[in-house]
Design an enzyme around this catalytic site. Structure first.
Site, PDB file in Angstrom:
ATOM      1  N   TYR A   1       0.909  -1.081  -0.056  1.00  0.00           N
ATOM      2  CA  TYR A   1       0.058  -0.183  -0.041  1.00  0.00           C
ATOM      3  C   TYR A   1       0.744   1.296  -0.195  1.00  0.00           C
ATOM      4  O   TYR A   1       2.044   1.138   0.674  1.00  0.00           O
ATOM      5  CB  TYR A   1      -0.951  -0.036   1.232  1.00  0.00           C
ATOM      6  CG  TYR A   1      -2.174  -0.945   0.995  1.00  0.00           C
ATOM      7  CD1 TYR A   1      -1.885  -2.360   1.390  1.00  0.00           C
ATOM      8  CD2 TYR A   1      -3.357  -0.527   0.840  1.00  0.00           C
ATOM      9  CE1 TYR A   1      -3.010  -3.157   1.334  1.00  0.00           C
ATOM     10  CE2 TYR A   1      -4.312  -1.649   1.010  1.00  0.00           C
ATOM     11  CZ  TYR A   1      -4.195  -2.859   1.035  1.00  0.00           C
ATOM     12  OH  TYR A   1      -5.036  -3.824   1.209  1.00  0.00           O
ATOM     13  N   GLU A   2       0.485   2.342  -0.509  1.00  0.00           N
ATOM     14  CA  GLU A   2       1.248   3.631  -0.514  1.00  0.00           C
ATOM     15  C   GLU A   2       1.586   3.940   0.636  1.00  0.00           C
ATOM     16  O   GLU A   2       2.258   4.963   0.803  1.00  0.00           O
ATOM     17  CB  GLU A   2       0.531   4.515  -1.718  1.00  0.00           C
ATOM     18  CG  GLU A   2      -0.581   5.164  -1.170  1.00  0.00           C
ATOM     19  CD  GLU A   2      -1.274   6.047  -2.242  1.00  0.00           C
ATOM     20  OE1 GLU A   2      -0.888   5.998  -3.511  1.00  0.00           O
ATOM     21  OE2 GLU A   2      -2.144   6.867  -2.165  1.00  0.00           O
ATOM     22  N   SER A   3       0.906   3.799   1.543  1.00  0.00           N
ATOM     23  CA  SER A   3       1.063   4.343   2.968  1.00  0.00           C
ATOM     24  C   SER A   3       2.237   3.546   3.590  1.00  0.00           C
ATOM     25  O   SER A   3       2.909   4.133   4.620  1.00  0.00           O
ATOM     26  CB  SER A   3      -0.029   3.964   4.009  1.00  0.00           C
ATOM     27  OG  SER A   3      -0.580   2.626   3.880  1.00  0.00           O
ATOM     28  N   GLY A   4       3.039   2.690   2.754  1.00  0.00           N
ATOM     29  CA  GLY A   4       4.251   2.094   3.120  1.00  0.00           C
ATOM     30  C   GLY A   4       4.182   0.931   4.053  1.00  0.00           C
ATOM     31  O   GLY A   4       5.154   0.269   4.379  1.00  0.00           O
TER      32      GLY A   4
END
Lengths: 275, 332, 275, 332
Positions: B62-65
């Site tokens: 996920y782009e949240s890491g």
């Protein structure tokens, strides 16, 4: 060296009209309490910087704090649009809003460059998109070794960065964990930095995946219990999804928004002036 | 996405919404061991469905890491706490873009948008002029670099004429750019959108012109409907697939993952209050659909109209895509 | 996907004559066992990359594995010089050694660029020093926003990266903690990667400050107990300072070194072929 | 550095080595609250001594990535495990250089070298020609960027003619480059070496010419000795300081930190086996020296030769340096 001060004091000391201010927290630990305090102190002409201007910036824009927004994704996640932001862009209400628009990768790298003391960052991005035509902090550089042309973005160095974290120790070292976003970069890139925290503890016992912001890169630490609500603080409280959904109706209507604004302006939460 | 009108009904009378049809179709695109860059909404549903069913080794990023996250329930946002709790590792946002997405380590990225054009370019920025927009949209987010750097992009969006346009008002994320060869000229290393999954069917870029053409229809949908909802003169491949209506089964083994999916005739989905209960009910419905939808021989069971001795064209194309072995290493 | 294989098997599969090979580990978790296995398998013409080529590269250079060294600080920390490296540079014994020399900041950024899929990195460095005249992977770029000239370094993308870590799980995910150096960047920058580990465990319980190398960026994981000795593995064993001091006398003398080399070539440690 | 010949003896007959003299002098350069980039050896001894005595809030940063580390014993290497165990935070090597050193967040960096020239440039790369060196040295390490980016650099090295040369064979780390204004031209934002501490005395750059001149001597050292060990025509400042011999005390309060240091007449240093015991004994010796060395009024007690009504020149210069308030923020 940071002092542990009240949130009103910290905002009063650090945030000035006309400043470039970054409130960061990627989906998590969003510094809502600090945003509301900025609203209460009626700061004006701010350039608001944030990868994901969600409710907190919709509120600040609606309150008239901002003249410019620097961002990469502006929406109410899972719900819809930011209606105060849309209104400011479309009609200039309450004040016109200038935009400086990037991608997530571009914004993240702008903070990295700012934190690194470099004037720009290099990335693979933007090629073929329409953004560079509208954003003058996007350019290109040529690799001196391969001749390849790559995107360049200007460093972001806010006047003030504000983040929310789980806790601080009494010296003002701050610890945050869970999804840690770009908070470290935003703090290191800024001239001044404020961290709001859920609590102050005697010792920051190590936590897996935690980011520590050392006391000497922070100008102030303020205690703000539930200071990230309605977003969440990992290990402290969950995201208030109902509040995100409810914001849609409030923000669609200027009068409902004005009523919401009065409650914020008139009622500072209890916790933020103690300790 | 709140549109939930029934699209398909099976023999028991259970119905499937457009979003569920798209989630299932998207899940089928994912193979075990791939790394998938997941956005919230349909892509998250699809990716988690695939991981729980036929692709247990699917790596969700996920782009949240959060790297290799394994949520037990569907996350409500890309930054849901459950993603960090169940991740193999959580990294900062600069790292997820610079070390994980940008070098081409991700096999599949999902995108959607307000507008998609005949060349697969996507607009999530503005409808109308940039400086005086008719509709201001959220903007770029992670999409431009997902479109640039993932080995393959799968677009998932409702098939509506206002969205499927001849040319997007604003290129937020590049598909095939201005046409064949443009991605190479721009230095974009991924293949771009290889499949557009809609609630009517599937579009894929023509290998010669790069234009999106209709390659499959969902059952009950006609070519005319698809054409009516497409803002360019939609071409139809000769071997157009129609996905079969799915038979009813009590116990059925998934041909891809080997797992058994149980379906009791006449049993109503569990009714529970609250989002967790609803998510569980929804996951069960989707699992039933997934299991019932997979015929023993997998894709080869897709019915080609008219028949082609070489087998279904989607299978041929996928064989080509599979040559790019996913191994997590950067491409140079 | 990585397989958990024996160290001899992993080196045999992944390291080829002529490869560019990076063994990383900054003062900690230095992959000595893997270096010794490369010596035993008599790899030749390697380009050895490492920020701090200490004993492990002195040994590999003395054994004749290397034709080139890419580095930023070459010494026996706290003790003195690397005599095998000096001998190869000065007299070409056992084979001539080409040098490509950087600063630590330059090397670290070269790995970052390599891990990021970029052809170069930008930093403030090298200005006014004599290194750029001797190292052609140092150049400059001009900031497209400010006009400032900055240093540029070419990305490092080794054919193989080898690191040592505390542990792996049975799927081949690897976890290391303590001083974590540039190991993540080296692995992500390389075409192929091998991690040696102290042990394989059922589950990687989270550790504060740990770096995790996911299984899908590693080609092989090999168990090598005490595989970082005489350097150390945080939480497992300490640095053998006496061995570092003893190396000075061994490495000063070609005959003593030859005797040491025979012991390495003839005696593979027990642990490295099991599991 | 194993040279330990006695240089100074006090009234009890205890002696201090050249390295200890330099460590003490270097420790005195550090003020509470500063951030210090520490290399191993003398700088580490000096920084830890300062932190344990007059500067408890000194922030020690090692290039191995340990931030604000507080080792109970002197670390044996820059990557000693004790540094990670006692650090506020451990970061990767790219981060320590890019986020912490490069932006100018570090107040003081220590450097040493095989050669130092009249303009403060340092050589740790080769003696002789680069391609055919007489002596191959370790190389750059972190030194070039420490020299470029720390607000101030303090050089600590033995004062020997072969090391203090007119011009270094190889510029590894830039001091004043080719002369006044060169650092600005090169874009180096720190001040460069502001003090060179040797076993004979102290050198500082002349504000006009940037050339290193002798500003202080250790007790018992003559100007002639210093000139003989310097490879350029060493100028001597008019108000040359000679550090006083220190009086013997039993209990003495440190004028800087307010702590009491105990010294029992005739008590021998504790004798223990092993490096830990030796380190402890050494720390105690250094603490005694530190305590005894600080006169009530601090620096003002330094004896100027000849007297100057404005006070000691070092105090004046330090007042200037103190204007750059250390606050951990980057400079732009």
């Amino acid at each position: 060296m940071p002092k542990i001060v009240s949130l009103p004091q910290a905002v009063s000391d650090l945030v000035r009209d006309g400043d470039t201010v970054a409130l960061e927290g990627f989906t998590h630990l969003i510094p809502f309490a600090a945003g509301h305090e900025i609203i209460r102190q009626r700061r004006r002409d701010l350039t608001l910087v944030r990868m994901t201007p969600d409710l907190v910036y919709d509120q600040m824009i609606g309150a008239g704090c901002a003249r410019k927004l620097v961002f990469s994704w502006g929406g109410n996640p899972g719900v819809g649009s930011l209606h105060r932001m849309r209104d400011a862009i479309a009609t200039g209400w309450p004040v016109p809003l200038e935009l400086e628009e990037h991608s997530h990768a571009g914004m993240a790298n702008r903070y990295v460059a700012g934190a690194s003391g470099l004037p720009f960052a290099v990335l693979r991005g933007y090629a073929g998109t329409d953004l560079p035509a509208h954003t003058d902090t996007i350019s290109t550089v040529v690799c001196p070794f391969t001749g390849e042309r790559l995107a360049a973005v200007a460093a972001l160095n806010p006047d003030v960065a504000i983040v929310h974290a789980q806790r601080a120790d009494r010296d003002g070292n701050v610890q945050l964990w869970g999804i840690t976003g770009v908070q470290k970069e935003a703090v290191l890139a800024a001239d001044r930095a404020l961290a709001t925290v859920e609590e102050v503890v005697d010792e920051l016992t190590p936590v897996p995946g935690a980011v520590v912001l050392p006391r000497w890169v922070l100008n102030a630490v303020a205690v703000a219990p539930r200071g990230a609500a309605p977003s969440y603080a990992h290990g402290y409280y969950d995201r208030d999804n109902a509040a995100y959904r409810a914001w849609d109706a409030i923000s669609r209507d200027r009068e409902k928004f004005a009523a919401w604004l009065r409650t914020i302006e008139e009622n500072a939460p209890e916790g933020i002036v103690s300790e | 996405m709140t549109e939930t009108q029934p699209l398909v009904a099976d023999s028991s009378g259970a119905t499937w919404t457009a979003d569920e049809m798209m989630s299932i179709a998207a899940a089928r695109e994912l193979r075990d061991g791939q790394a998938c860059f997941v956005g919230i909404g349909l892509p998250s549903t699809a990716a988690n469905l695939a991981r729980r069913l036929h692709a247990p080794g699917l790596v969700l990023i996920y782009e949240s890491g959060t790297l290799d996250t394994r949520p037990a329930e569907l996350p409500l946002s890309i930054g849901d706490g459950v993603l960090a709790e169940t991740a193999l590792s959580v990294v900062g946002v600069p790292e997820v873009f610079n070390y994980w997405l940008q070098p081409g380590r991700i096999d599949v990225g999902f995108l959607s948008g307000a507008q998609l054009d005949r060349l697969g370019n996507i607009n999530t920025t503005v409808i109308g002029e940039y400086d005086e927009p008719d509709v201001r949209l959220p903007g770029s987010g992670g999409a431009p670099e997902i479109a640039a750097s993932c080995r393959q992009v799968i677009v998932v969006m409702r098939h509506r004429a206002r969205a499927f346009v001849d040319q997007v008002d604003f290129v937020t994320s590049v598909g095939q750019g201005t046409g064949p060869g443009d991605r190479e000229r721009l230095g974009l290393r991924g293949a771009g959108p290889v499949r557009v999954i809609t609630d009517l069917g599937v579009l894929e870029p023509d290998p010669e012109t790069a234009e999106l053409v209709l390659t499959a229809l969902h059952p009950g949908v006609t070519v005319e409907q698809a054409r009516a909802e497409t803002g360019w003169d939609l071409e139809i491949v000769e071997e157009l697939l129609v996905r079969p209506r799915r038979p009813r089964v009590s116990w059925r083994r998934c041909a891809r993952c080997g797992r058994w999916a149980r379906e009791r005739p006449g049993r109503a989905p569990p009714r529970r209050r609250g989002p967790a209960g609803r998510a569980r009910a929804r996951a069960l419905r989707l699992a039933r659909l997934h299991a019932g939808d997979v015929a023993p021989a997998g894709r080869a069971a897709d019915r080609a109209v008219p028949g082609d001795p070489r087998g279904p064209p989607r299978a041929r194309r996928l064989a080509g895509a599979a040559r790019a072995v996913p191994d997590g290493r950067p491409r140079r």
